[in-house]
Design a protein around this motif. Structure first.
Motif, PDB file in Angstrom:
ATOM      1  N   SER A  30     -33.325  72.973  19.033  1.00 23.51           N
ATOM      2  CA  SER A  30     -32.018  73.168  18.417  1.00 23.51           C
ATOM      3  C   SER A  30     -30.874  72.810  19.385  1.00 23.51           C
ATOM      4  CB  SER A  30     -31.960  74.619  17.930  1.00 23.51           C
ATOM      5  OG  SER A  30     -30.661  75.014  17.764  1.00 23.51           O
ATOM      6  N   SER A  82     -28.316  69.586  18.768  1.00 20.82           N
ATOM      7  CA  SER A  82     -26.860  69.726  18.688  1.00 20.82           C
ATOM      8  C   SER A  82     -26.189  68.909  19.785  1.00 20.82           C
ATOM      9  CB  SER A  82     -26.438  71.185  18.685  1.00 20.82           C
ATOM     10  OG  SER A  82     -26.622  71.736  19.949  1.00 20.82           O
ATOM     11  N   SER A 138     -26.090  65.397  18.413  1.00 19.73           N
ATOM     12  CA  SER A 138     -25.204  65.144  17.272  1.00 19.73           C
ATOM     13  C   SER A 138     -23.763  65.002  17.716  1.00 19.73           C
ATOM     14  CB  SER A 138     -25.319  66.255  16.247  1.00 19.73           C
ATOM     15  OG  SER A 138     -24.736  67.431  16.762  1.00 19.73           O
ATOM     16  N   GLU A 196     -29.268  66.428  11.631  1.00 22.93           N
ATOM     17  CA  GLU A 196     -29.290  67.445  10.573  1.00 22.93           C
ATOM     18  C   GLU A 196     -30.567  67.384   9.744  1.00 22.93           C
ATOM     19  OE1 GLU A 196     -24.443  67.582   9.896  1.00 22.93           O
ATOM     20  OE2 GLU A 196     -25.718  66.669   8.367  1.00 22.93           O
TER      21      GLU A 196
END
Ligand SMILES: *[C@@H]1O[C@H](CO)[C@@H](O)[C@H](O)[C@H]1NC(C)=O
Ligand SMILES: *[C@@H]1O[C@H](CO)[C@@H](O)[C@H](O)[C@H]1NC(C)=O
Ligand SMILES: *[C@@H]1O[C@H](CO)[C@@H](O)[C@H](O)[C@H]1NC(C)=O
Ligand SMILES: *[C@@H]1O[C@H](CO)[C@@H](O)[C@H](O)[C@H]1NC(C)=O
Ligand SMILES: *[C@@H]1O[C@H](CO)[C@@H](O)[C@H](O)[C@H]1NC(C)=O
Ligand SMILES: *[C@@H]1O[C@H](CO)[C@@H](O)[C@H](O)[C@H]1NC(C)=O
Ligand SMILES: *[C@@H]1O[C@H](CO)[C@@H](O)[C@H](O)[C@H]1NC(C)=O
Ligand SMILES: *[C@@H]1O[C@H](CO)[C@@H](O)[C@H](O)[C@H]1NC(C)=O
Length: 276
Positions: free
Chosen positions: A48, A52, A55, A103
């Motif tokens: 995770s 992130s 992204s 995502e």
């Protein structure tokens, strides 16, 4: 509903369509690999963090490079990530694709310790093993446009020549490992081709990957389109232009000369004979 209402509807649906076209990423395929991780594991937390960071990492637009890697390792095990944007898309497309891919990736391959997710615009690869800098030829998927080409005897040699030229150009630029090209086919159709390696591998390994892939394109060389997709490289051809907005397309080789006119048959002079 009055005329104004109708016009407004037409205008707003055109707006929506335009919005979708400019932001949607076209999903191609994915490889769901490795073992499973479990809910609330350290791996899930590390993944995770990795996703992130990928992204909202501005590296895709900094330096106008379309590639970056990242690693999250908070204990002995880590998670490794690679993002590669296709060389013919804008840095804005790259950023949008990084967002969509990070995502979507855990929905496409839930709880997998390794995934390679492909869009037309980009690919995202993460793994519990350090794969970065390593050539990966497996797994591979062939995507075939099932429509036959009408004159395959002329098409196949042109396609082979085109793809060999594109691979040579991709290998000639070690900082992009990417090339597109076009070849004349018929008066109404050109062949468009593309080759790209992820930018972590060497030019030599890129040559291995692309050479193998273009020979595997023989799967599809009597068809109107085909793609060979591997973790380290992709090749594709179509009989339409599928390039992104920043494609640099070299000039087409001249169209082949039309066949020579048939040699006139020199008929022997007709000797008139009368009968009856
Ligand atoms: C991983 O999970 C899937 C789906 O829950 C299951 O079918 C598969 O057997 C699991 N694989 C391993 C290696 O545990
Ligand atoms: C995971 O963690 C959340 C929040 O701490 C907790 O509510 C949930 O029950 C945990 N799930 C599992 C399968 O341990
Ligand atoms: C962006 O990527 C670079 C290179 O992989 C990394 O060093 C940096 O920490 C990342 N930045 C963020 C905000 O995650
Ligand atoms: C990315 O770069 C843009 C322009 O340089 C900046 O406005 C934005 O805040 C940056 N985003 C992140 C997450 O660093
Ligand atoms: C940008 O490019 C320069 C020179 O090619 C390189 O030294 C630098 O590390 C790059 N920066 C990033 C963030 O990739
Ligand atoms: C090689 O690729 C880089 C990065 O895409 C690009 O900036 C450069 O112009 C290319 N060089 C040549 C000779 O095409
Ligand atoms: C094929 O390429 C040639 C040369 O660039 C161009 O003149 C022609 O219009 C193209 N044909 C099609 C169908 O796109
Ligand atoms: C790929 O094929 C080209 C042309 O056949 C050749 O020049 C090149 O050496 C090959 N590269 C590798 C790594 O096999």
């Amino acid at each position: 509903m009055g005329l104004f209402g109708l016009l407004f509807l037409a205008f707003s649906s055109a707006l929506v369509l335009h919005f979708n076209l400019s932001t949607a990423q076209t999903h191609v395929t994915e490889f769901c690999l490795g073992g499973n991780y479990t809910t609330n594991s350290t791996f899930q937390a590390d993944l995770s963090i990795l996703l992130s960071s990928m992204s909202n990492n501005n590296s895709t637009s900094r330096n106008n490079t379309r590639f970056f890697t990242n690693t999250v390792r908070r204990n002995s095990d880590g998670v490794y990530g690679l993002f590669q944007c296709r060389g013919d898309y804008t840095s804005e497309d790259c950023k949008n694709c990084a967002k969509t891919a990070t995502e979507e990736v855990t929905n496409r391959c839930p709880f997998k310790k390794e995934t390679v997710l492909f869009y037309d615009e980009c690919l995202l690869h993460y793994s519990d093993k350090n794969f970065i800098y390593n050539l990966q030829l497996d797994p591979a998927v062939f995507l075939v446009n099932s429509v036959d080409i009408s004159n395959a005897d002329q098409f196949t040699p042109r396609l082979n020549t085109l793809m060999e030229g594109i691979v040579a150009r991709a290998l000639s630029n070690s900082s992009s490992l990417f090339a597109v090209g076009k070849s004349y086919f018929t008066s109404s159709k050109n062949i468009s081709g593309l080759a790209q390696c992820t930018q972590d591998i060497s030019t030599t390994d890129c040559g291995r990957c692309l050479n193998r892939s273009i020979s595997q394109l023989s799967c599809c060389d009597t068809k109107q389109g085909g793609q060979v997709i591997k973790p380290s490289c992709i090749v594709r051809f179509e009989i339409y232009n599928f390039f992104g907005p920043e494609a640099i397309i070299p000039a087409l080789p001249p169209a082949p000369a039309p066949p020579p006119p048939p040699t006139p048959i020199t008929a022997p002079p007709i000797t008139a004979r009368s009968y009856g």
